[in-house]
Design a protein around this motif. Structure first.
Motif, PDB file in Angstrom:
ATOM      1  N   ASP A   1       0.826  -1.212   0.000  1.00 51.00           N
ATOM      2  CA  ASP A   1       0.000   0.000   0.000  1.00 51.00           C
ATOM      3  C   ASP A   1       0.859   1.261   0.000  1.00 51.00           C
ATOM      4  O   ASP A   1       0.599   2.202  -0.752  1.00 51.00           O
ATOM      5  CB  ASP A   1      -0.937   0.010   1.212  1.00 51.00           C
ATOM      6  CG  ASP A   1      -2.026  -1.047   1.113  1.00 51.00           C
ATOM      7  OD1 ASP A   1      -2.299  -1.493  -0.024  1.00 51.00           O
ATOM      8  OD2 ASP A   1      -2.589  -1.423   2.147  1.00 51.00           O
ATOM      9  N   GLN A   2       1.897   1.279   0.853  1.00 53.01           N
ATOM     10  CA  GLN A   2       2.783   2.443   0.903  1.00 53.01           C
ATOM     11  C   GLN A   2       3.564   2.589  -0.394  1.00 53.01           C
ATOM     12  O   GLN A   2       3.771   3.708  -0.893  1.00 53.01           O
ATOM     13  CB  GLN A   2       3.760   2.318   2.084  1.00 53.01           C
ATOM     14  CG  GLN A   2       3.098   2.431   3.448  1.00 53.01           C
ATOM     15  CD  GLN A   2       2.731   1.064   4.031  1.00 53.01           C
ATOM     16  OE1 GLN A   2       2.227   0.194   3.313  1.00 53.01           O
ATOM     17  NE2 GLN A   2       2.991   0.886   5.313  1.00 53.01           N
ATOM     18  N   ALA A   3       4.010   1.464  -0.960  1.00 53.55           N
ATOM     19  CA  ALA A   3       4.771   1.516  -2.213  1.00 53.55           C
ATOM     20  C   ALA A   3       3.915   2.078  -3.341  1.00 53.55           C
ATOM     21  O   ALA A   3       4.378   2.901  -4.135  1.00 53.55           O
ATOM     22  CB  ALA A   3       5.277   0.123  -2.567  1.00 53.55           C
ATOM     23  N   TRP A   4       2.654   1.657  -3.427  1.00 52.39           N
ATOM     24  CA  TRP A   4       1.763   2.167  -4.469  1.00 52.39           C
ATOM     25  C   TRP A   4       1.580   3.674  -4.329  1.00 52.39           C
ATOM     26  O   TRP A   4       1.514   4.391  -5.332  1.00 52.39           O
ATOM     27  CB  TRP A   4       0.405   1.474  -4.406  1.00 52.39           C
ATOM     28  CG  TRP A   4       0.466  -0.017  -4.585  1.00 52.39           C
ATOM     29  CD1 TRP A   4       1.450  -0.734  -5.201  1.00 52.39           C
ATOM     30  CD2 TRP A   4      -0.487  -0.964  -4.110  1.00 52.39           C
ATOM     31  NE1 TRP A   4       1.172  -2.084  -5.140  1.00 52.39           N
ATOM     32  CE2 TRP A   4      -0.011  -2.256  -4.485  1.00 52.39           C
ATOM     33  CE3 TRP A   4      -1.696  -0.865  -3.414  1.00 52.39           C
ATOM     34  CZ2 TRP A   4      -0.717  -3.424  -4.177  1.00 52.39           C
ATOM     35  CZ3 TRP A   4      -2.396  -2.023  -3.109  1.00 52.39           C
ATOM     36  CH2 TRP A   4      -1.909  -3.284  -3.489  1.00 52.39           C
TER      37      TRP A   4
ATOM     38  N   ALA B   1       2.374   6.188  -7.430  1.00 46.19           N
ATOM     39  CA  ALA B   1       1.220   6.765  -8.134  1.00 46.19           C
ATOM     40  C   ALA B   1       1.492   8.139  -8.752  1.00 46.19           C
ATOM     41  O   ALA B   1       1.124   8.368  -9.913  1.00 46.19           O
ATOM     42  CB  ALA B   1       0.021   6.826  -7.187  1.00 46.19           C
ATOM     43  N   PRO B   2       2.115   9.096  -8.037  1.00 46.52           N
ATOM     44  CA  PRO B   2       2.307  10.427  -8.640  1.00 46.52           C
ATOM     45  C   PRO B   2       3.145  10.397  -9.918  1.00 46.52           C
ATOM     46  O   PRO B   2       2.838  11.102 -10.878  1.00 46.52           O
ATOM     47  CB  PRO B   2       3.017  11.215  -7.528  1.00 46.52           C
ATOM     48  CG  PRO B   2       2.635  10.521  -6.269  1.00 46.52           C
ATOM     49  CD  PRO B   2       2.549   9.075  -6.625  1.00 46.52           C
TER      50      PRO B   2
ATOM     51  N   ALA C   1      -4.143   6.800  -9.895  1.00 47.94           N
ATOM     52  CA  ALA C   1      -4.452   6.522  -8.492  1.00 47.94           C
ATOM     53  C   ALA C   1      -3.670   5.296  -8.021  1.00 47.94           C
ATOM     54  O   ALA C   1      -3.257   4.460  -8.839  1.00 47.94           O
ATOM     55  CB  ALA C   1      -5.950   6.294  -8.327  1.00 47.94           C
ATOM     56  N   ALA C   2      -3.488   5.190  -6.713  1.00 50.17           N
ATOM     57  CA  ALA C   2      -2.692   4.098  -6.146  1.00 50.17           C
ATOM     58  C   ALA C   2      -3.241   2.729  -6.530  1.00 50.17           C
ATOM     59  O   ALA C   2      -2.475   1.799  -6.814  1.00 50.17           O
ATOM     60  CB  ALA C   2      -2.624   4.240  -4.625  1.00 50.17           C
ATOM     61  N   GLU C   3      -4.578   2.605  -6.551  1.00 47.31           N
ATOM     62  CA  GLU C   3      -5.155   1.298  -6.903  1.00 47.31           C
ATOM     63  C   GLU C   3      -4.866   0.929  -8.355  1.00 47.31           C
ATOM     64  O   GLU C   3      -4.791  -0.254  -8.710  1.00 47.31           O
ATOM     65  CB  GLU C   3      -6.661   1.267  -6.633  1.00 47.31           C
ATOM     66  CG  GLU C   3      -7.470   2.309  -7.375  1.00 47.31           C
ATOM     67  CD  GLU C   3      -7.663   3.590  -6.572  1.00 47.31           C
ATOM     68  OE1 GLU C   3      -8.637   4.312  -6.838  1.00 47.31           O
ATOM     69  OE2 GLU C   3      -6.836   3.847  -5.671  1.00 47.31           O
TER      70      GLU C   3
END
Length: 324
Positions: free
Chosen positions: A244-247, A251-252, A257-259
């Motif tokens: 989750d933190q890596a995504w 993402a930017p 988006a992270a998902e």
């Protein structure tokens, strides 16, 4: 007369001291430059940079808009290293570029795709359509494989040359009916209703991204190259342990988006050091075997004319020395 001699003598003393200090100071070493485009499979390199794994390393990551820019920069020597696909490495070697393949960064398993407008639901419907594609070996390879599956030939379509950073804008402007693309553009096109008609899953193991280095970099900077690989491997470990933190970190740069980063990563394999050792040293099932198969396919499709010495192209020493 004595006073007239003092100034030149003082000047000589200063010049002599300056020369002495210059001789004792460390020689300036320009940073090792590593170029990539925005492909999701290269994100662990940038994650490593963001997490500080390259702090203190004399290294500069160069973010380029397209594969074409990366290849051109490597050709003229403004890059020491680059992340490219294996077929692109073969073409560079065919040109006589002094490069070696050092590491497998990722294997595409669906993240490269031919995406069409919603009205086109089958590959055969591409006949007479405008298909955008980056003028690289991977783009040509993917398009050729898709056309073969559709029973079409190049003359049955209109090719629209497009660098990656123009894929989405050309799609929005209705300048193309379909496009051979990859993440992050792939995600954006799918979210606007595009349909995947062909992906790298249809040609398993054939779209492989590798780390290559010019011979000049290998001659001067082996420790820095080892740092690049070690940082990428630490980033992969971080990705596995805290996805989750890596995504969120990734993402930017991907502009999604992270998902969506998670979705994109699900379409590739990211080999660790152990798998790289196997891939680079096993002549029967590893990268040498994949390269031989790829050379044969590229020759059959007139994408490669004089295949390079693959044994000389692929170096396994960094994989053998890397910590598991």
């Amino acid at each position: 007369m004595l006073r007239l001699l003092r100034l030149p003598c003082s000047l000589l003393a200063v010049l002599g001291l300056t020369w002495l200090l210059a001789g004792c100071s460390p020689r300036y070493q320009p940073p090792l430059t590593l170029g990539t485009n925005t492909w999701i499979g290269y994100e662990p390199l940038y994650l490593a940079r963001e997490l500080g794994y390259y702090d203190g390393a004399n290294l500069r990551l160069v973010e380029l808009a397209s594969t074409t820019q990366t290849l051109d920069a490597l050709r003229i020597g403004t890059l020491d290293m680059a992340a490219v696909t294996l077929d692109e490495a073969l073409l560079l070697a065919q040109e006589g570029q002094p490069i070696s393949v050092l590491w497998v960064l990722n294997i595409s398993a669906g993240a490269d795709a031919l995406i069409a407008k919603p009205a086109i639901t089958a590959l055969a419907q591409l006949r007479g359509k405008r298909i955008g594609v980056e003028q690289t070996a991977t783009g040509a390879y993917m398009l050729d494989a898709a056309l073969q599956q559709a029973g079409l030939q190049v003359q049955d379509i209109t090719i629209v040359p497009l660098p990656l950073d123009e894929h989405f804008s050309a799609w929005q402007a209705n300048a193309i009916d379909a496009v051979v693309t990859f993440d992050p553009a792939r995600q954006k096109l799918l979210h606007t209703g595009g349909l995947e008609l062909f992906t790298s899953q249809d040609i398993p193991g054939q779209i492989v991204d590798v780390l290559v280095a010019r011979q000049s970099a290998l001659d001067c900077c082996r420790p820095q190259i080892a740092q690049v690989i070690a940082g990428q491997q630490r980033a992969l470990q971080y990705l596995r342990q805290t996805p989750d933190q890596a995504w969120q970190h990734m993402a930017p740069r991907q502009g999604v988006a992270a998902e969506n980063v998670a979705d994109a990563l699900s379409g590739i394999e990211l080999p660790d050091a152990r798998m790289n050792r196997q891939l680079l040293t096993d002549p029967n099932t590893g990268l040498p075997a994949t390269t031989r198969q790829l050379v044969q396919t590229m020759q059959q499709n007139h994408l490669l004319h004089s295949p390079p010495d693959t044994a000389a192209l692929i170096r396994a020493d960094f994989a053998v020395e890397a910590a598991p």
